[in-house]
Scaffold this motif. Sequence first.
Motif: not given
Length: 350
Positions: A189, A213, A225
């Motif tokens: 990520d 993530s 995210t």
Amino acid sequence: MFPAAALTLASLPAATGCVTVHGERAIVPSVSRAEAPKVLQRFTEGYTEAYRKLDPALVDRVETGALAEMGRADMVAQRAVTPGGQPGYPALVLKDARFTIPKSTGWPKFFVADTRSNRDDNRWLVVFTRGSARQPWKAAYLSLLAEGKVPKFVLDKDGYAEAVPARGTDGKGGKDGTAGKGDKNSGNDKAGDGGKGAASGGLMADPGVLSSSYTDYLRTGQGRTFAPGGATSQLRTERGKLARTPTFWTEYIDTPEQAPDFPALALRTEGGGALAFFTAHHRERRTMVKGVRPEVTDPRTKALLKGDLKTAVTYTRISEAAVQVPAREADGGRVFFLNRIESLTAAKGE
């Protein structure tokens, strides 16, 4: 009522459907439409048997991943409170089943049973998976969604769904699966982008990097995210309240998980997004101030406790989640948690 974080099952024999030949190369349905209801029936029978006998050995026969870990711990904890088992435990009933069966190549294969239970008013989504044609079907994920909240899946002309491969690989970062010192973006990520790119299957985040993530976000609070909510921003706020109290301070270690033991699984939904399932581990270490000894009073937690309670206690939990991942081109879209179940699996005194 069933324990909120555990689903324990009994035997699910291997299916004899259409994926038993060349399933690693051909694009085939993961299970036959005739076999799927039989798997679900064995699921409910096994759940009932396990909770009546409170036998951890029944769990591994049919569960895998997070559910198996939750189930084993729940059997140990409940048996400590009810050593004779629960012969009168009410049978689990899952009806009004809607099976979503994807076509795919390779392994693992999986399918989803969207059902109505006799335990509550939610839809129970049970994800069954197996790693090869010789292995039995086992339950890997359970998600509880309100009626009308189950995403609509993309289906082909034959009524089969599309599996979204988890192409990314969760980075394990530093010791114990945490990011190394100063590394705010361990795993895939990078810069909090959720692993976007060609490997993400057209999604805002690749299913294979959701776990890393998520654990990175819990540790740092950074990245875009995930949408704010109970499993993200609110959880960090709750943790912050326990970071330092008059009697103890708390350290959190969040560890991402990945295949083969905890594979991320995803199905394409209408609009180009996906419904994805993933797992993570969480440790919470409470260290007491001088002169204070840690205490564990809950009987079920005591059943999972090892070591001596002198200066600290560490709680180990596992979580499994169902999230809606938007399409990559979605303007401002973020991954949204539809359901998250977390369960205590161990405790250690120091």
